[in-house]
Design a protein around this motif. Structure first.
Motif, PDB file in Angstrom:
ATOM      1  N   TRP A 260     -21.399 -49.992   5.150  1.00  0.00           N
ATOM      2  CA  TRP A 260     -20.698 -50.117   3.875  1.00  0.00           C
ATOM      3  C   TRP A 260     -19.675 -51.247   3.948  1.00  0.00           C
ATOM      4  O   TRP A 260     -18.797 -51.243   4.807  1.00  0.00           O
ATOM      5  CB  TRP A 260     -20.007 -48.808   3.505  1.00  0.00           C
ATOM      6  N   LYS A 261     -19.793 -52.199   3.039  1.00  0.00           N
ATOM      7  CA  LYS A 261     -18.889 -53.339   2.973  1.00  0.00           C
ATOM      8  C   LYS A 261     -17.898 -53.145   1.830  1.00  0.00           C
ATOM      9  O   LYS A 261     -17.952 -52.162   1.087  1.00  0.00           O
ATOM     10  CB  LYS A 261     -19.684 -54.634   2.791  1.00  0.00           C
ATOM     11  N   THR A 262     -16.998 -54.110   1.675  1.00  0.00           N
ATOM     12  CA  THR A 262     -15.944 -54.003   0.661  1.00  0.00           C
ATOM     13  C   THR A 262     -16.516 -53.795  -0.739  1.00  0.00           C
ATOM     14  O   THR A 262     -16.045 -52.948  -1.510  1.00  0.00           O
ATOM     15  CB  THR A 262     -15.072 -55.272   0.680  1.00  0.00           C
ATOM     16  N   GLY A 263     -17.552 -54.554  -1.079  1.00  0.00           N
ATOM     17  CA  GLY A 263     -18.156 -54.431  -2.401  1.00  0.00           C
ATOM     18  C   GLY A 263     -18.786 -53.075  -2.639  1.00  0.00           C
ATOM     19  O   GLY A 263     -18.838 -52.592  -3.780  1.00  0.00           O
ATOM     20  N   ASP A 264     -19.271 -52.436  -1.565  1.00  0.00           N
ATOM     21  CA  ASP A 264     -19.903 -51.124  -1.714  1.00  0.00           C
ATOM     22  C   ASP A 264     -18.890 -50.060  -2.114  1.00  0.00           C
ATOM     23  O   ASP A 264     -19.197 -49.153  -2.893  1.00  0.00           O
ATOM     24  CB  ASP A 264     -20.602 -50.724  -0.415  1.00  0.00           C
ATOM     25  N   TYR A 265     -17.686 -50.154  -1.570  1.00  0.00           N
ATOM     26  CA  TYR A 265     -16.644 -49.187  -1.945  1.00  0.00           C
ATOM     27  C   TYR A 265     -16.255 -49.363  -3.415  1.00  0.00           C
ATOM     28  O   TYR A 265     -16.041 -48.387  -4.138  1.00  0.00           O
ATOM     29  CB  TYR A 265     -15.417 -49.370  -1.055  1.00  0.00           C
ATOM     30  N   ARG A 266     -16.183 -50.601  -3.844  1.00  0.00           N
ATOM     31  CA  ARG A 266     -15.878 -50.868  -5.256  1.00  0.00           C
ATOM     32  C   ARG A 266     -17.008 -50.342  -6.145  1.00  0.00           C
ATOM     33  O   ARG A 266     -16.745 -49.751  -7.203  1.00  0.00           O
ATOM     34  CB  ARG A 266     -15.675 -52.372  -5.461  1.00  0.00           C
ATOM     35  N   ASP A 267     -18.249 -50.533  -5.703  1.00  0.00           N
ATOM     36  CA  ASP A 267     -19.389 -50.032  -6.474  1.00  0.00           C
ATOM     37  C   ASP A 267     -19.390 -48.508  -6.536  1.00  0.00           C
ATOM     38  O   ASP A 267     -19.727 -47.915  -7.570  1.00  0.00           O
ATOM     39  CB  ASP A 267     -20.702 -50.525  -5.860  1.00  0.00           C
ATOM     40  N   LEU A 268     -19.032 -47.860  -5.422  1.00  0.00           N
ATOM     41  CA  LEU A 268     -18.998 -46.398  -5.407  1.00  0.00           C
ATOM     42  C   LEU A 268     -17.970 -45.873  -6.400  1.00  0.00           C
ATOM     43  O   LEU A 268     -18.245 -44.934  -7.154  1.00  0.00           O
ATOM     44  CB  LEU A 268     -18.672 -45.894  -4.005  1.00  0.00           C
ATOM     45  N   LEU A 269     -16.808 -46.484  -6.413  1.00  0.00           N
ATOM     46  CA  LEU A 269     -15.774 -46.054  -7.357  1.00  0.00           C
ATOM     47  C   LEU A 269     -16.216 -46.297  -8.798  1.00  0.00           C
ATOM     48  O   LEU A 269     -15.945 -45.474  -9.688  1.00  0.00           O
ATOM     49  CB  LEU A 269     -14.467 -46.800  -7.069  1.00  0.00           C
ATOM     50  N   SER A 270     -16.928 -47.399  -9.025  1.00  0.00           N
ATOM     51  CA  SER A 270     -17.434 -47.679 -10.377  1.00  0.00           C
ATOM     52  C   SER A 270     -18.491 -46.663 -10.781  1.00  0.00           C
ATOM     53  O   SER A 270     -18.517 -46.187 -11.925  1.00  0.00           O
ATOM     54  CB  SER A 270     -18.027 -49.097 -10.419  1.00  0.00           C
ATOM     55  N   LEU A 271     -19.367 -46.311  -9.851  1.00  0.00           N
ATOM     56  CA  LEU A 271     -20.393 -45.308 -10.117  1.00  0.00           C
ATOM     57  C   LEU A 271     -19.766 -43.965 -10.454  1.00  0.00           C
ATOM     58  O   LEU A 271     -20.141 -43.313 -11.447  1.00  0.00           O
ATOM     59  CB  LEU A 271     -21.310 -45.173  -8.893  1.00  0.00           C
TER      60      LEU A 271
ATOM     61  N   THR B  96     -30.012 -44.703 -15.460  1.00  0.00           N
ATOM     62  CA  THR B  96     -29.477 -46.025 -15.808  1.00  0.00           C
ATOM     63  C   THR B  96     -28.110 -46.257 -15.174  1.00  0.00           C
ATOM     64  O   THR B  96     -27.672 -47.404 -15.049  1.00  0.00           O
ATOM     65  CB  THR B  96     -29.360 -46.157 -17.339  1.00  0.00           C
ATOM     66  N   ILE B  97     -27.455 -45.174 -14.774  1.00  0.00           N
ATOM     67  CA  ILE B  97     -26.159 -45.311 -14.101  1.00  0.00           C
ATOM     68  C   ILE B  97     -26.359 -45.627 -12.619  1.00  0.00           C
ATOM     69  O   ILE B  97     -25.824 -46.605 -12.092  1.00  0.00           O
ATOM     70  CB  ILE B  97     -25.310 -44.033 -14.269  1.00  0.00           C
ATOM     71  N   PHE B  98     -27.144 -44.795 -11.938  1.00  0.00           N
ATOM     72  CA  PHE B  98     -27.362 -44.996 -10.504  1.00  0.00           C
ATOM     73  C   PHE B  98     -28.079 -46.318 -10.217  1.00  0.00           C
ATOM     74  O   PHE B  98     -27.805 -46.962  -9.198  1.00  0.00           O
ATOM     75  CB  PHE B  98     -28.185 -43.834  -9.925  1.00  0.00           C
ATOM     76  N   SER B  99     -28.982 -46.707 -11.099  1.00  0.00           N
ATOM     77  CA  SER B  99     -29.772 -47.925 -10.845  1.00  0.00           C
ATOM     78  C   SER B  99     -28.922 -49.188 -10.847  1.00  0.00           C
ATOM     79  O   SER B  99     -29.364 -50.236 -10.381  1.00  0.00           O
ATOM     80  CB  SER B  99     -30.890 -48.046 -11.879  1.00  0.00           C
ATOM     81  N   ARG B 100     -27.713 -49.117 -11.363  1.00  0.00           N
ATOM     82  CA  ARG B 100     -26.818 -50.276 -11.335  1.00  0.00           C
ATOM     83  C   ARG B 100     -26.294 -50.551  -9.924  1.00  0.00           C
ATOM     84  O   ARG B 100     -25.799 -51.640  -9.649  1.00  0.00           O
ATOM     85  CB  ARG B 100     -25.621 -50.040 -12.263  1.00  0.00           C
ATOM     86  N   TYR B 101     -26.434 -49.570  -9.052  1.00  0.00           N
ATOM     87  CA  TYR B 101     -25.879 -49.701  -7.699  1.00  0.00           C
ATOM     88  C   TYR B 101     -26.976 -49.386  -6.674  1.00  0.00           C
ATOM     89  O   TYR B 101     -26.996 -48.297  -6.082  1.00  0.00           O
ATOM     90  CB  TYR B 101     -24.672 -48.777  -7.535  1.00  0.00           C
ATOM     91  N   PRO B 102     -27.907 -50.322  -6.471  1.00  0.00           N
ATOM     92  CA  PRO B 102     -29.087 -50.066  -5.633  1.00  0.00           C
ATOM     93  C   PRO B 102     -28.762 -49.731  -4.175  1.00  0.00           C
ATOM     94  O   PRO B 102     -29.475 -48.934  -3.560  1.00  0.00           O
ATOM     95  CB  PRO B 102     -29.888 -51.361  -5.744  1.00  0.00           C
ATOM     96  N   ARG B 103     -27.716 -50.315  -3.613  1.00  0.00           N
ATOM     97  CA  ARG B 103     -27.398 -50.013  -2.214  1.00  0.00           C
ATOM     98  C   ARG B 103     -26.981 -48.548  -2.048  1.00  0.00           C
ATOM     99  O   ARG B 103     -27.348 -47.897  -1.063  1.00  0.00           O
ATOM    100  CB  ARG B 103     -26.287 -50.939  -1.695  1.00  0.00           C
ATOM    101  N   ILE B 104     -26.223 -48.046  -2.997  1.00  0.00           N
ATOM    102  CA  ILE B 104     -25.829 -46.640  -2.941  1.00  0.00           C
ATOM    103  C   ILE B 104     -27.035 -45.752  -3.208  1.00  0.00           C
ATOM    104  O   ILE B 104     -27.208 -44.708  -2.573  1.00  0.00           O
ATOM    105  CB  ILE B 104     -24.710 -46.353  -3.949  1.00  0.00           C
ATOM    106  N   LEU B 105     -27.884 -46.164  -4.131  1.00  0.00           N
ATOM    107  CA  LEU B 105     -29.063 -45.381  -4.486  1.00  0.00           C
ATOM    108  C   LEU B 105     -29.998 -45.207  -3.297  1.00  0.00           C
ATOM    109  O   LEU B 105     -30.711 -44.210  -3.207  1.00  0.00           O
ATOM    110  CB  LEU B 105     -29.802 -46.054  -5.648  1.00  0.00           C
ATOM    111  N   LYS B 106     -29.996 -46.162  -2.356  1.00  0.00           N
ATOM    112  CA  LYS B 106     -30.860 -46.072  -1.173  1.00  0.00           C
ATOM    113  C   LYS B 106     -30.342 -45.068  -0.144  1.00  0.00           C
ATOM    114  O   LYS B 106     -31.087 -44.657   0.740  1.00  0.00           O
ATOM    115  CB  LYS B 106     -30.988 -47.452  -0.517  1.00  0.00           C
ATOM    116  N   ASP B 107     -29.083 -44.699  -0.252  1.00  0.00           N
ATOM    117  CA  ASP B 107     -28.506 -43.735   0.691  1.00  0.00           C
ATOM    118  C   ASP B 107     -28.762 -42.324   0.163  1.00  0.00           C
ATOM    119  O   ASP B 107     -28.105 -41.860  -0.765  1.00  0.00           O
ATOM    120  CB  ASP B 107     -27.007 -43.992   0.857  1.00  0.00           C
ATOM    121  N   HIS B 108     -29.706 -41.642   0.772  1.00  0.00           N
ATOM    122  CA  HIS B 108     -30.132 -40.335   0.259  1.00  0.00           C
ATOM    123  C   HIS B 108     -29.006 -39.312   0.315  1.00  0.00           C
ATOM    124  O   HIS B 108     -28.859 -38.486  -0.604  1.00  0.00           O
ATOM    125  CB  HIS B 108     -31.342 -39.829   1.048  1.00  0.00           C
TER     126      HIS B 108
END
Length: 289
Positions: free
Chosen positions: A72-83, A110-122
């Protein structure tokens, strides 16, 4: 990168100091194959005896994780909070019915698909969806939800740490296995006690290579790799703690903006977005239609 640099320094400085001080590298190289066979073989056998198949497989993948670092990189944490902002805002403004399609089929959401890296983490997706599903079933006691989430996190974290702990157990055993190899070398030397001193000296030196290898591998390679792997797992675990923080804050009746701000406080300092960065990220995502 630093792990590779560390390994190069380890071999260069240890063996370099030995050569510079007048040591004969041929003695080590001559004894290395059979001493390594005894120590490595015994270590591998003990590792197989003491660990499950899933842990053994986890160690195989853990080496890559130890060198690559947290996924998880800096952008991923921002994406998680946005999700989480979108999900909690949808639930608060449109109700649980509007959220059901997203948590029942997150791959089509349509919400989860905006964040593909998070979506790949089962685990992350299941953790979010299972918790929101509990909320839609009228389990609205924040303490009960937090307790249920805590148990899931503890189980996942314990399983994630298993490969690192297995490596640490191996590191703890290697010095003793080095002594075993050295004792075998001494037994071989005692069986040739009538040989000239130069022959006996070489045989004793070869036996001591076993002790050296056991300590060198334990404290120079396997132990540090174990510590690095567990550090990576601990760092990645903070990603899932943020999910818990935001959803529990939401259950306490906070607005979506406040909930994700509470979650932002749980982000590791090196990856934590500022208040303004998060606010800008939230402002730039379109409202869910």
């Amino acid at each position: 990168m630093f792990q590779i640099i560390g390994l190069v320094m380890l071999f260069g400085l240890v063996f370099g100091s030995y050569i510079i001080s007048g040591g004969n590298l041929n003695v080590i190289m001559h004894a290395l194959p059979h001493e390594m066979m005894a120590i490595g073989g015994a270590g591998a056998a003990a590792f197989l005896i003491s660990n499950s198949v899933s842990t053994i497989k986890g160690v195989g993948g853990g080496f890559g994780k130890a060198f690559a670092g947290p996924k998880w990189k800096t952008g991923d944490y921002r994406d998680l909070l946005s999700l989480l902002f979108l999900l909690t805002k949808t639930m608060k403004s449109k109700g649980v019915i509007a959220l059901e399609s997203h948590i029942e089929k997150p791959q089509e959401s349509t919400i989860f698909s905006r964040y593909p890296r998070i979506l790949k983490d089962h685990f992350a997706v299941d953790f979010i969806c299972d918790t929101l599903r509990m909320m839609t079933m009228n389990l609205e006691d924040p303490h009960q939800v937090e307790d249920a989430m805590e148990k899931q996190l503890e189980k996942h974290h314990h399983e994630g740490l298993a490969p690192g702990m297995a490596l640490q157990s191996l590191a703890d055993a290697l010095p003793a296995l080095g002594i075993v190899a050295a004792v075998l070398g001494v037994i071989k030397t005692m069986g040739a006690i009538t040989e000239p001193p130069e022959i006996l000296g070489e045989m004793i030196g070869g036996a001591l290579v076993g002790t050296f290898l056991g300590v060198f591998l334990a404290y120079g390679i396997v132990g540090p790799l174990s510590a690095r792997l567990m550090d990576v797992v601990n760092t990645e675990g903070s990603f899932y703690r943020i999910i818990q923080s935001v959803l529990v804050a939401h259950l306490h009746g906070n607005a979506a903006q406040i909930s994700v701000e509470i979650g932002r406080g749980s982000v590791p300092s090196t990856s934590q977005p500022s208040f303004l960065e998060l606010e800008e990220a939230l402002a730039n995502i379109p409202a869910e239609g």
